[in-house]
Structure formats: C-alpha cells, structure tokens
Scaffold this active site. Sequence first.
Site, PDB file in Angstrom:
ATOM      1  CG  ASP A   3      -2.241   0.693   0.968  1.00 29.95           C
ATOM      2  OD1 ASP A   3      -2.319   1.488   0.007  1.00 29.95           O
ATOM      3  OD2 ASP A   3      -3.194   0.438   1.710  1.00 29.95           O
ATOM      4  CD  GLU A  63       0.714   6.108  -3.818  1.00 29.71           C
ATOM      5  OE1 GLU A  63      -0.201   5.368  -4.203  1.00 29.71           O
ATOM      6  OE2 GLU A  63       1.051   6.214  -2.625  1.00 29.71           O
ATOM      7  CG  ASP A  69      -7.212   4.752  -1.056  1.00 30.63           C
ATOM      8  OD1 ASP A  69      -7.324   3.527  -1.190  1.00 30.63           O
ATOM      9  OD2 ASP A  69      -6.418   5.267  -0.262  1.00 30.63           O
TER      10      ASP A  69
END
Length: 951
Positions: free
Chosen positions: A556, A559, A633
């Site tokens: 998760d 980035e 998300d």
Amino acid sequence: MACNNLKFKVFFGAVFFTALSAFAQDGFKNLTDGIEIKISKPAKNDAAFVKIQVITDDIIHVSASPVAVFDATKSLMLLDTQPAVVKFTTKNSNDLVIVSTKNLDAVVSTITGEIVFKDKSGKILLQETAYGGKSFTGTTLEGEQSYSIRQSFTSDDDEAFYGLGQHQNGAFNYKGTKVLLSQYNTEVGVPFLISSKNYGILWDNNSITKSIDTHDYENLSTLKLFSDKGEQGWLTATYYDKNNPGKIITARPESYIDYSYIPSLKNLPDGINLKNTLVKWEGSIESGFTGEHQFNLWYSGYVKLYIDDKPVADRWRQGWNASTHLIKLNLEKGKKYKIKIDWDPVSAESFLALNWSKPLTKELKNEFAFESEAGQKIDYYFISGNSMDKVISGYRQLTGKATLLPKWTMGFWQSRERYNNQEEILSTVAEFRKRKIGLDNIVLDWRYWKEGQWGTQQFDTDRFPDAAAMTKTLHDKYHTNFMISVWAKFYENTQNYQDLKAKGFMLTRNVSDGRLDWLGFKNAIYDPYNPEARKAFWKLLDANLYKKGIDAWWMDASEPDVHSNMPPDVRKEMIGHNYLGAPEKNYNAFSLVNAQGIYEGQRSANPDKRVFILTRSGFAGLQRYAAATWSGDIGSRWEDLQNQIPAGLNFSMSGLPYWTSDIGGFSVEKRYENATGETLEEWRELNARWHQYGVFCPLFRAHGQFPYREIYNIAPDDHPAYKSILYYNKLRYRLMPYIYSLAGKVYHEDYTMMRGLPMDFSSDKKVLNIANQFMFGPSILVNPVTEYKKRNREVYLPGNTGWYDFYTSEFTEGGKTITAEATYEKIPLYIKEGSILIAGANIEYTSQKSTEPLTIYVYTGNNASFTLYEDEGINNNYEKGQFATIDFNYNEATKTLTVSNRKGSFKGMEKDRVFNVVYVSKTKKSVFNLLSDGKYDKQIKYSGKKAEIKL
C-alpha cells in the site's frame, strides 16, 4: 506538421569543445551496436551529441547529451542484460546518417540531430520535430549538474495515443491532452506510450514527467473574468455558514481558484473552517480564442460547475483524497459565458482548483513530447511492430517478461477496510463456502498490528491470537489464500525503525520535520533504492509474516505517500536524499524497487512458490516482479466506475498486464453508510454494475470502506443485486480455462488480457476514441453500464466481423452502433464471430478438482483458434518448461474443429480428457450455459492425440 521547440540557454563549458575534436571530420563514429554523432550546428539549448543503438530489428535506442560523455547510470526500468547482437548497416550521405536494420531505418541529421524512423518501404513511422526537438535546461541537484530535458515529436492528424499508466480524468486517447506522470494515490505514471500507428516510445527517465501536451495549465485569471455584478478582473467568491446556509460569512473577489494542497489552504479568508463552510464562485468568463478549451478541475468534497447555467461537472471525492476531472468546452472568442461553481468541502482539509488551457492549433495538437524535470541525457527507445501486441512485446523485451501469476489470483478476492480480528476473517470465508460463492483469496488490510506500532510487521495477538493457525485453517479447511497489507512505513517508536535507521536504511526527513500521520505518530519510510535495505525489509516480512503462511503481499501507499495532500515538491523533500541520490531523479520508480525487494526476497526464501504482489503505484518494468496494480482509493460514485474503464485500459496498454479496481469504489459518501430506501437501492445497483465490469478485469476483487462489501452484506439473496453478483461470480469461475489460458499467453507470448478496441480493430477508425468498451481476451466484447437505472446502452460493434449476443446467440454484423439491452442483472456482452470459448466446471475455488468435461463453444462464421494452457498453477515449474498446451482450430470452409496433439507436460496433468463441443451459428443459437449441465452437440474423447470432428 513540425513546430520549433522551445529554446533555453544552457552553457556546457570546456568539456564540450574538447570532445568535438575526438570525432572524425564526417561528424560521427561507429559503435559496436550503432553510431554516435557530433551535431555540427547545435544551438545552446540543444543536444550536442546523439547516439543511435540497435537493440533488435524493431527497437532503436536513442540518447542525446549536451556533453560528449554520456551518462552511464544504470536504468531501473530496463533488464540488466546484454542485448543480442543484431545485424545493421550505416550509410552517410549529404549530412544524413542512416542506420538500417532488417525492418527499420533511422535517418539522422548530422546538422540538427533530428531523427526520422521509417519502415523498409520508406513510410515515415515517427519523426522528431524540426531541428530535433531536443532541449536541455541546466539545473543543480544536491550540488551537482543536472538538466530538465525535453524531446518532442510530430504525429499524423488521425493518430491516437494510449498507455502512460493510469489516470482518472476519463481520457482514453491522449492526443492533444496533458498527461502528468507523477505517482499519486489513484494516479500511476508509466513512461511508455503506444500509438495507433503501431509504434511505442519508452522514455527511460524516473523523474516527474509531463507528456503529450507538455505546456502547463494556466491560472483561471488569464481568462477575462467578470464578477457577478459585471466588474472585470475577478469572480465573486461567497463563503456561507454550512449550518445556516443563508448566512454569508464573507465575500471577496478572487482572480484564481487554487486550493490544491494543504499549504494553499492558508490563502482562504481568515477564520474559514472548510468543514463548516459552503463556497460559491459566480461571474462570467471570456476567452480570446475560439475552439476546444480544456479545464482541469482538481477537487475533493462535492463540487458542481455550471457554464451558462448548464451543468458540466458534478463530482464528489472524500476530502483527504482529491482527484482530477478533465472538462472540454467549445468556447467562442469574445463571448461571455456565465460561470458558477458550488463547493461543499465536507471536511476541514478539502481541496479545489480550476485551471485551463487554450485551444491547440493543428500544429501544436500534432506535436507531442516528453519533458522530465531531472536527467543527464535524453534517453528513449523507439519500438515498432505490425500490431500493438508486437509493440508491447518489444516493451517487455526491454523491461522484462510479465511473470505468470498464481492461478488463484484469477479467482475472486474478498476484502474490506478492514477485518478487525481473526474471527472476522474466518467467519467471512465460512459464509462464502456455506453459500457456495466462488472465493480464492481473503485480504487483511492495515492496522492488524498493535495500535501505535506501525512497522513492527507483527500481528496484534489480542485480536489475532494465532495467525499461523488462522492461515492453516484458511488453506486446509477453506481452500482460500491469505493476502496481507504491508507498508514501507515505520513509526519512530518501533525497534524496527531504530534498527533500520542505524544501518542507514531509513529516509528520516519526515521524522526530523516532526510530521504526524493520520493516527498522530511520527513516521518515515525505508529506502528501497538501497539493495541492502530491500534485503533487510524482506527479512522482517519473512520472519514475522511469510513464515506464518502468508500467500501474497499488498504493497500500500507505494507512490510513496509520506504525507497526503502535499504538493509534489514537498513530497520529494520529505523523501529526501536516498541511496541513488537526489529524490527528484528517481521519484517515480519507488514502487518498482519496493516490489523488487519483495519479489527477490521471496524467490530466495522459497524458490518454488510463485510470488504475488499488489501495489498501489506502478512503473515501467513492474511486471517482471510478479506485481499487479490497483487504481487506488477511488470514490464510490458512478463517474468513478466510468473512469476506471479508460484508466484500466491505458494501464494495460502501457505494457503492464495485471490491473484491478476496488469493486464498489473505496471512498464512500456519508449517504451510503447507513442507507435506506432509494439511496440503499442505488448503492446496491452501483455494486452490481461494478461487479459486472470487474469480472472482466485481469484481477477480480472487492474492497472498500464501510458499508461492508461481501455480497450478502450488499443485498439479500432474493435481491437482483445479489443475483447479478452471484451470476458473474459463477461466470468468472466457469470461464477459468479461458482466463488462465490468457494468463499463460501473457507470459509466453507477451499478451494483454484487457484490451482497448484499437488493439484488435486498428483499421476501424471509429474505435480510436471509444473509452467505455473493451475486449477481454480475443473473443469477448465487454460493455459496462455506468449510469444509475440505465437499462440499455449504446454499443459499437467493430467492423470487419460479426458478433453474437452472449446471452441469446443472436447474430449482428459489425461496423455499426446498436442500442443493447442492459437489464439490472446483466451487461451487454458480445462474442466475436470466429471465436472459441473454453468453459470449465462449476467450481468455488480455482484449485478445486472436478471430473466434469471442458465445454468448447465454437462461434462460427470465420475461422477460429484458441490455445488451452495448463500447468501446476502455484509453482515456478512453468519457467522450466513444465506446462502443456492444446490448440483448438476451427475451419469455416470445412466446418471442422481440429484438436491438436498436446504439447508439453507437467506433474499432475490430466492425460485423458473429454471435451463437450457446442457450436453456435447464425441459424443455430446455442446459448452459453452458466451451469455445466452436460448438454453438447459433439463429444471428443481426447488422450493427447490429434482429433477432428465435423460440426
């Protein structure tokens, strides 16, 4: 078609002039794999040296430098292998050098460095803009020389561009649009572009990059603005008390709307708390240009935009996770247009910005470019092919084959944010098995550790008293895999943080700044650019999680998201100096090296078991590390469902074959949390429609915030939403032989499962801009429904073939748009004429054994072929040649189906088979049967030897 590139002043110093004398008078020197050219008349901003290297007959590597010594930094995205030697010739003629392979010519000007790529017939495939289109702007990073670099090209009027990762603005064909390659939650930058003209460009740069139209959006203030009373120079911004909407807190002129990130919120009026505020901007705009204006809306909360009282945007996104929306408006020069923007920010940290760009001239629209903020050289690969599949194969030849994922990943995954304890996980899986709903994977999201102990990589034993026993039960009793969320993030108060920091493996700027995360703790990320840090990170996962039976990894915030809602410059600053240098240099590649560490770590710990990683970000080369990407998300709205279609298609057309979205969307409006009545019915229909789409994505998974996403929590079993979700769940498993064969094709033939229509119907110009239809494999045309209460939709059936309705087998000729029925429980699906679909038994998990025959559906009208691929499904023996294929070929002229000799073998292979054959024609409407009830037209008893039957 060409246009002059922008000019910048760059001074290269004495090293440049010294290097010139090293070249022969003809201006170039031969290399073992190509040539290097000294440009005879470089402008000060241009490249001084250009290098052309032959990689294959279809791939040319171009690099350009402002100095004679080309930077030799190892590429992160490319395979670390020596390319095969390829025959090529060079010819020097009239200030041109021509490098020729079997299939390509690269024609280079020794005066300007401009390159034109041609096929062997002399047809231009791609050309750099006039004078080479190369720009270098000197910058300094950590005290060292660097450059902002730009390379531009020209395109044909009817050319279309795809790829470049995953973006949420709804665009499919990127011609004439701005595409920012910068990793962000829901945005994935992959610097690989593919053209409808069957070539690709791999831009080998890891920094933030602007692509296609690289000009920045302009502030709204550069339009003529008028207040609600007609005063020129601004819009009227009015701030209302949300709890008393008639009460104005304040009103003021605003010439631009830019509340993009946390630092910009300081520009709000004094005393404004967005959580308790409604904002309205009113007035008029006027442009000095006629044509298509592009507006970029950056938003969270609820926002509505009206032009002349007509709604042009109606969006929502949870406050902490802003998104982007591209609005294209045709405006006339000198004409005033009334504008109104209504914003309900919802939370104290919400964001809104509106910028615009003027209409592009034909010349500018046909120019496209890559512009990166950090680099020592321009570095790109031109990849040609006779199809998009061949171009993508070239991309993977450079960056690595996509591994074959475990077979179970092709089944259904259940997830939510989040399962709080061991019992919730086990009881959820038990309910699936009780209801006989297909399930292969249960996912545990974040905060399974003790509160305040992020980064321990350990279960909270109060809630998960025996994780190893739990995974054993999932495996042995329920035949279900277990995936867990792991982050690159560590709390400062954990021993793991201290240990990694002591070894120099932590990027500590975030802690030094004293920044707190959402839960109120100091935190930082480890440095995956460091090979030793990657090993140390894996060692923690191995000891604390993998040895407890974990099957797969959910990476998760990769980035990385160090502190949400900060502008890019601050995000880079928070990462800070890493093992490879300044953060600007490799910002976009974090997810790649992060996945590399997990992949290599697990392969070293357990060489036999297939690795699987799901990561929120992605980059070129990710496919070689057994990694898939999901779309982050995203919101739970109809427009979010709609935007996933082009986002997923462009990601797949970027050469990365495995992609998925959260079925139902992740972030949920408050109105859905305890919904009743019409709102509850909308929630159920949204989830049903998303499942109908999700079953035809490479990976099929449900996840999101509350409400819970299990089928039985969405609707009761007599509800059409439940019935529809169950239908498509069963269909996914029934099609598993087809789907897993596509996965085999991904590895063995560099195939792409989820296919934009231009991949298969490039000669049909009508498909170039179709963003809401796609092919799943070679046969199934998928047409999702993305509007509430919509019971039909327009479907374009591509030309040069015919199409069978999947549900009725009714035949329709292609090349036209039809209005297709789309009942609540089904989306329009069509099977291409000349297709073979192979269906399996009704199973509840992919490893379930069945004695039922495979059913071979033959859709006649054209010749058809399909290769059934099989292996052990869980280990890496396929890399050693342990797999089997069976070719099925249908000949329309003779009405004959031929089953070839089986090729290959593997442990546990079923040697003797029965194939039930069902054929479909324009006059014989055999319907695909969801339940394998044994009905068939012909039967083949097969023992691995060639067989033929007449249909």
